[in-house]
Design a protein around this motif. Structure first.
Motif, PDB file in Angstrom:
ATOM      1  N   UNK A 189       0.725  -0.984  -0.157  1.00 25.46           N
ATOM      2  CA  UNK A 189      -0.102   0.271  -0.015  1.00 25.46           C
ATOM      3  C   UNK A 189       0.811   0.920   0.234  1.00 25.46           C
ATOM      4  N   UNK A 190       0.370   1.981  -1.179  1.00 20.32           N
ATOM      5  CA  UNK A 190       1.463   3.309  -1.143  1.00 20.32           C
ATOM      6  C   UNK A 190       0.378   4.438  -0.635  1.00 20.32           C
ATOM      7  N   UNK A 191       1.688   5.557  -0.567  1.00 16.49           N
ATOM      8  CA  UNK A 191       0.083   7.243  -0.604  1.00 16.49           C
ATOM      9  C   UNK A 191      -0.405   7.401  -1.788  1.00 16.49           C
ATOM     10  N   UNK A 192      -1.739   7.956  -2.332  1.00 18.49           N
ATOM     11  CA  UNK A 192      -1.955   8.699  -3.477  1.00 18.49           C
ATOM     12  C   UNK A 192      -1.889   9.568  -3.684  1.00 18.49           C
ATOM     13  N   UNK A 193      -0.536  10.626  -4.079  1.00 16.35           N
ATOM     14  CA  UNK A 193      -0.757  12.129  -4.173  1.00 16.35           C
ATOM     15  C   UNK A 193      -1.985  13.223  -4.578  1.00 16.35           C
ATOM     16  N   UNK A 194      -2.564  11.975  -5.413  1.00 16.16           N
ATOM     17  CA  UNK A 194      -3.944  13.187  -5.707  1.00 16.16           C
ATOM     18  C   UNK A 194      -5.171  13.394  -4.964  1.00 16.16           C
ATOM     19  N   UNK A 195      -5.291  12.377  -3.484  1.00 15.45           N
ATOM     20  CA  UNK A 195      -6.202  12.450  -3.026  1.00 15.45           C
ATOM     21  C   UNK A 195      -5.574  12.078  -1.230  1.00 15.45           C
ATOM     22  N   UNK A 196      -6.453  12.954  -1.190  1.00 14.28           N
ATOM     23  CA  UNK A 196      -5.857  11.979   0.833  1.00 14.28           C
ATOM     24  C   UNK A 196      -6.721  11.203   1.262  1.00 14.28           C
ATOM     25  N   UNK A 197      -7.505  10.893   0.324  1.00 13.59           N
ATOM     26  CA  UNK A 197      -9.330   9.758   0.780  1.00 13.59           C
ATOM     27  C   UNK A 197      -8.811   8.400  -0.080  1.00 13.59           C
ATOM     28  N   UNK A 198      -7.364   8.361  -0.096  1.00 14.18           N
ATOM     29  CA  UNK A 198      -7.096   6.891  -0.964  1.00 14.18           C
ATOM     30  C   UNK A 198      -6.017   6.803  -1.202  1.00 14.18           C
ATOM     31  N   UNK A 199      -6.294   5.271  -1.556  1.00 20.48           N
ATOM     32  CA  UNK A 199      -4.571   4.889  -1.261  1.00 20.48           C
ATOM     33  C   UNK A 199      -4.003   3.437  -2.794  1.00 20.48           C
ATOM     34  N   UNK A 200      -3.058   3.741  -2.974  1.00 17.00           N
ATOM     35  CA  UNK A 200      -2.876   2.574  -4.082  1.00 17.00           C
ATOM     36  C   UNK A 200      -2.535   0.667  -3.835  1.00 17.00           C
ATOM     37  N   UNK A 201      -2.765   0.243  -4.184  1.00 14.25           N
ATOM     38  CA  UNK A 201      -2.710  -0.826  -3.604  1.00 14.25           C
ATOM     39  C   UNK A 201      -2.265  -1.743  -4.836  1.00 14.25           C
ATOM     40  N   UNK A 202      -0.073  -2.213  -4.970  1.00  9.99           N
ATOM     41  CA  UNK A 202       0.090  -3.117  -6.081  1.00  9.99           C
ATOM     42  C   UNK A 202       0.286  -4.622  -5.793  1.00  9.99           C
ATOM     43  N   UNK A 203      -0.206  -5.250  -6.788  1.00 13.12           N
ATOM     44  CA  UNK A 203       0.173  -6.674  -6.231  1.00 13.12           C
ATOM     45  C   UNK A 203       1.361  -7.136  -6.647  1.00 13.12           C
ATOM     46  N   UNK A 204       2.307  -8.151  -6.157  1.00 12.24           N
ATOM     47  CA  UNK A 204       3.167  -8.689  -6.997  1.00 12.24           C
ATOM     48  C   UNK A 204       3.334  -8.937  -8.110  1.00 12.24           C
ATOM     49  N   UNK A 205       2.530  -9.268  -9.175  1.00 14.59           N
ATOM     50  CA  UNK A 205       2.266  -9.484 -10.642  1.00 14.59           C
ATOM     51  C   UNK A 205       2.540  -7.798 -11.208  1.00 14.59           C
ATOM     52  N   UNK A 206       1.845  -6.947 -10.457  1.00 13.18           N
ATOM     53  CA  UNK A 206       2.457  -5.345 -11.112  1.00 13.18           C
ATOM     54  C   UNK A 206       1.442  -4.318 -11.286  1.00 13.18           C
ATOM     55  N   UNK A 207       0.069  -5.590 -11.259  1.00 16.48           N
ATOM     56  CA  UNK A 207      -1.351  -4.880 -11.241  1.00 16.48           C
ATOM     57  C   UNK A 207      -1.426  -4.072 -10.433  1.00 16.48           C
ATOM     58  N   UNK A 208      -2.440  -2.470 -10.457  1.00 14.87           N
ATOM     59  CA  UNK A 208      -2.398  -1.502  -9.957  1.00 14.87           C
ATOM     60  C   UNK A 208      -4.225  -1.272  -9.183  1.00 14.87           C
TER      61      UNK A 208
END
Length: 259
Positions: A189-208
């Motif tokens: 999980x990583x921060x989304x720079x565009x929205x404080x109400x959003x987080x980015x999830x990245x799978x080992x396969x590379x899918x976001x």
């Protein structure tokens, strides 16, 4: 022999006849169109007025309403399954919580979980989770927090419902804040720079994917300010300004594709 006047009158009468025929044809077409519309409405009426169905058809009814782009809940040996085909996501909900599977052939697969571990720093313990179908989703009662899961073409939605205020044991937040701590496995999980109400999830396969569309409402239907904070690559917190809120409070983020 017919006079010029008689010939002219005959032409006028003939033209009137043609006009009358055209009018009759037009009226007939309008009538037929109206009858066809009424017939279509009459044929559609039984579907539009059907308001109830057997519980065993719950999943099928959702399939029909969303045009086959989402499914669930369907009973399985492990609990219930949900799916959002538009987002290429499937979900399994069991007594332990939510497990999401990416079924994208182009962006990559993978399995991950998002589970609440504490409310205001206090972890729930000693209560066996209760799992049941509710309305068009699945309800999981953990005692210290309830979760409600639904699927739609927009993604997999995971609601958190807090029934009553909990003592604030988290020293980093004001006493009036409501803090729900979540643990993520199978994805970073990583921060989304565009929205404080959003987080980015990245799978080992590379899918976001994104965990977003954060909305929080209290027991009176009022919107409450909220944000997501990233603790580390496997933990995040949802922080709600709940100073004058009426309980229960509902927090409803959604899992969707990042594109």
């Amino acid at each position: 022999m017919k006079t010029g006047l008689q010939i002219q009158e005959k032409k006028v009468m003939k033209q009137r006849g043609k006009n009358m025929f055209r009018i009759m044809v037009a009226v007939a077409c309008l009538l037929m169109s109206g009858l066809a519309g009424e017939a279509a409405q009459a044929m559609a009426l039984p579907e539009q007025t059907q308001a109830s169905f057997a519980f065993s058809r719950l999943g099928a009814e959702i399939d029909q309403r969303y045009g086959g782009q989402s499914t669930g809940p369907k009973a399985t040996e492990l609990g219930f399954s949900l799916a959002s085909r538009t987002q290429a996501l499937e979900a399994q909900v069991g007594p332990q919580g939510l497990k999401v599977t990416s079924i994208s052939t182009s962006e990559g697969g993978g399995v991950f979980t998002i589970m609440p571990v504490a409310v205001n720093g206090i972890k729930g313990a000693g209560m066996k989770p209760c799992l049941q179908a509710a309305d068009t989703g699945v309800l999981l009662d953990r005692g210290f927090i309830r979760e409600r899961f639904t699927a739609s073409p927009e993604g997999i939605r995971q609601d958190f419902i807090i029934a009553a205020p909990a003592r604030q044991a988290n020293p980093c937040c004001p006493e009036t804040d409501l803090v729900v701590s979540l643990a993520i496995t199978g994805a970073t999980v990583a921060r989304s720079s565009a929205d404080s109400g959003c987080a980015q999830l990245t799978l080992p396969s590379g899918r976001k994917l994104v965990y977003h569309r954060l909305r929080v409402t209290d027991g009176q239907g009022r919107d409450l300010p909220a944000r997501m904070e990233i603790e580390n690559s496997a933990e995040l917190r949802i922080i709600v300004a709940a100073g004058d809120a009426a309980y229960p409070i509902t927090i409803d983020p959604t899992i969707t594709d990042a594109d």
